[in-house]
Write an enzyme that holds these catalytic residues in place. Structure first.
Site, mmCIF file in Angstrom:
data_model
loop_
_atom_site.group_PDB
_atom_site.id
_atom_site.type_symbol
_atom_site.label_atom_id
_atom_site.label_comp_id
_atom_site.label_asym_id
_atom_site.label_seq_id
_atom_site.Cartn_x
_atom_site.Cartn_y
_atom_site.Cartn_z
ATOM 1 C CG HIS A 435 122.726 112.186 121.146
ATOM 2 N ND1 HIS A 435 122.197 111.148 120.407
ATOM 3 C CD2 HIS A 435 122.081 113.302 120.723
ATOM 4 C CE1 HIS A 435 121.288 111.621 119.565
ATOM 5 N NE2 HIS A 435 121.181 112.926 119.750
ATOM 6 C CD GLU A 449 122.303 116.150 118.788
ATOM 7 O OE1 GLU A 449 121.216 116.352 119.364
ATOM 8 O OE2 GLU A 449 122.450 115.291 117.903
ATOM 9 C CG HIS A 503 118.139 116.394 121.654
ATOM 10 N ND1 HIS A 503 118.730 115.199 121.323
ATOM 11 C CD2 HIS A 503 117.362 116.143 122.738
ATOM 12 C CE1 HIS A 503 118.330 114.261 122.163
ATOM 13 N NE2 HIS A 503 117.494 114.809 123.045
ATOM 14 C CD GLU A 572 116.450 118.594 117.934
ATOM 15 O OE1 GLU A 572 117.617 119.062 117.870
ATOM 16 O OE2 GLU A 572 116.206 117.380 117.864
#
Length: 609
Positions: A435, A449, A503, A572
């Site tokens: 992102h 995040e 992430h 993650e």
């Protein structure tokens, strides 16, 4: 006489009949005029409300006409200077619009460049245009973290994180700000003074500064506030009435003393202990008290030369806070240790583990041990770490909480191996913090995040560079953004050996744990690489967080791993939607633990362990 009266009455009756007949033909006028839109491809406007009357003109579809009156299924309308009748079934009432600007007293100001104005209040919806930093728009409404706005040409939604909302009629004037002269310093007179984000007592509080601190001034506001550098690389505003401005830095002392921003402890790893002194210098007078080996003391003050002010055994004084003698940490570490009743040996079966100065991953690493290394156990801690003679001069602690090792009473048949210090020299890794900029990713429980991704990625970067690996970051700030194509192609562009995308997850509030992904449809096979990285992270986390859930390595064709030219994995690291996970993943301790796991996985994969 009677004949004359009868004649007059007859004439009056005839006139009344004619008048009534006239009003039967003329339709009743509506109380108010309304705009009507033509729905037919072409609509005739006639002289009377019937299809046999004369056509005065024909108007095209979507033309707006003004309604004057109604008669049955016909409207009397006006178009330009022509009045006539048109069939009501081909006319639609136009709903009057009210200017948004007249309904709101608020404006929206963008805090960033290229802020997307989206069709709906969703990051996945179509972008209608951009709003640049400092530009304003009219506020319409706010919903679910999004703000609806109207610019001169666009009405749409923007993410509330990147805008400020204020009143149009706000008359509060900002103070004029000018640059300060060179070598101008502010000496604090108050015992403690708030540092704020803007030259106003109502702005956000950033920190405190203390009496006699000398702070360089960078800007001065017309309301008496001054902008100072209060920490390395950090600036903020203080009220000028609580200090004195001086040209050239005061020469009373080149060493500054500050209070830690948060509760911080110092753990003594020097086996002889540390002598407490009455000042921050090795030549200062001893207070006759030592802080012993493996003691924890709270740091009350920090001097810029590395000395720290502590309290021990009812004595307050200064000790050398160098990393050579111990380490500082915000973690409150406590442990007990005992010598095993029988001789035991710690044997490495696989992977790589850190040797640390104390039995916790918060302690600095002294080196690494890997498969084939084994040592006599000197002590065992209550959290299942073992102390060993790491080398001929140094002792250290290794976690016994992973499957990478075992403890046995059977003496190994060969001599103790020297520990292996792995190196990633010559290996190039792309770290991709997911992102960025307008794309915040998931959010919840006070964390975002994109920011978590960047912090974790930087921790991994540091850990890799500490073992001589080369790291390329797809972004280094939260204001940068790359498309998925650009990220997937970055490793090829840089000539890198591997790609790791970082992430943090989101889901139900009960969802917890970390997981990793690789693609089975990728151009290169990443199964073994992804497995090595995931196992490294799993072992590292299990050292310090044995109850944290491992959600396993999974096969999913995420874009950045599917279309990469090198071995790749997507991590993650926890769920921002879970309050406990959010607190954990937002800690430096957890990020450093993950980073060490990544390095261990890389060392294992490239045979450097």
């Amino acid at each position: 006489m009677n004949t004359k009266r009868l004649y007059i009455a007859t004439i009056v009756s005839i006139c009344l009949i004619l008048v009534v007949s006239m009003f039967a033909v003329i339709p009743k006028a509506d109380a108010a005029t309304t705009n009507l839109k033509v729905t037919a491809n072409a609509l005739n406007i006639r002289s009377m409300p019937n299809t046999s009357s004369k056509v005065l003109l024909s108007v095209k579809k979507n033309t707006t006409v003004t309604k004057l009156s109604k008669s049955g299924n016909w409207y009397q309308v006006k178009y330009k200077n022509v009045k006539g009748w048109a069939s009501a079934k081909y006319l639609k009432t136009v709903t009057p619009t009210v200017s948004t600007a007249s309904l709101t007293s608020k404006i929206v100001t963008s805090k960033t460049d290229n802020l997307n104005i989206r069709q709906t209040n969703s990051a996945a919806s179509k972008s209608l245009g951009k709003l640049n930093k400092g530009k304003t728009a009219t506020y319409i409404q706010q919903k679910n973290g999004w703000v609806k706005i109207k610019t001169a040409s666009i009405t749409g939604w923007v993410n509330a994180t990147y805008v400020t909302i204020s009143n149009k009629n706000s008359t509060a004037s900002k103070p004029k700000i000018t640059n300060a002269k060179e070598n101008l310093y502010f000496v604090v007179n108050a015992n403690s003074l708030s540092v704020r984000s803007e030259p106003s007592s109502s702005s956000k509080k950033l920190d405190y500064v203390y009496k006699n601190e000398s702070l360089q001034i960078s800007r001065i506001a017309s309301n008496g506030w001054v902008e100072v550098t209060y920490q390395t690389g950090k600036k903020g505003w203080v009220s000028g009435k609580y200090g004195t401005q001086k040209v050239k830095e005061p020469t009373t002392s080149s060493i500054t003393v500050v209070v830690p921003e948060e509760t911080t402890y110092y753990y003594v790893t020097e086996r002889t202990g540390l002598t407490m002194r009455d000042n921050y210098s090795a030549s200062a007078e001893s207070l006759g008290q030592d802080v012993p080996f493996e003691t924890k003391v709270q740091i009350l003050k920090q001097a810029s030369n590395g000395w720290i002010y502590v309290s021990y055994n009812d004595v307050e004084g200064w000790i050398n806070g160098s990393t050579y003698y111990g380490f500082a940490s915000t973690a409150d570490i406590s442990f007990t240790a005992s010598v095993p009743s029988k001789t035991q040996y710690f044997v490495m079966k696989s992977s790589t583990l850190n040797v640390r100065s104390l039995p916790t991953t918060a302690a600095p690493s002294l080196g690494k041990v890997s498969k084939g290394n084994f040592f006599k156990v000197l002590r065992v801690s209550n959290n299942n770490w073992v102390e060993v003679q790491y080398n001929s001069k140094q002792k250290g602690w290794i976690s016994a909480n992973t499957t990478s090792s075992k403890i046995t009473t059977k003496k190994p048949t060969t001599t103790v191996s020297d520990s292996v210090k792995g190196s990633l020299a010559g290996i190039k890794i792309v770290i991709d913090p997911g992102h960025g900029r307008q794309d915040s990713g998931a959010s919840g429980n006070g964390v975002v995040e994109k920011t978590l991704n960047l912090k974790a990625a930087k921790a991994i970067q540091t850990a890799i560079e500490n073992v001589d690996g080369t790291v390329y970051m797809t972004r280094t700030t939260d204001n940068q953004f790359l498309t998925l194509d650009e990220r997937a192609g970055y490793a090829k562009q840089k000539g890198a050996n591997a790609f790791i995308s970082v992430h943090h997850n989101s889901g139900p509030s009960s969802a917890t744990g970390y997981e990793s992904y690789y693609s089975t449809s990728a151009r290169v096979s990443s199964a073994k690489f992804a497995e090595a990285i995931h196992e490294g992270i799993k072992d590292a986390i299990k050292e310090e967080y044995p109850s944290y859930s491992d959600r396993k390595l999974k096969k999913v064709d995420y874009y950045v791993v599917r279309y990469n030219s090198v071995v790749s994995v997507l991590l993650e690291l926890g769920f921002v939607s879970n309050s406990s996970d959010a607190k954990l993943v937002n800690s430096d301790h957890y990020r450093e633990t993950v980073a060490e796991g990544v390095v261990n996985g890389l060392l294992a994969y490239y045979g450097r362990d």
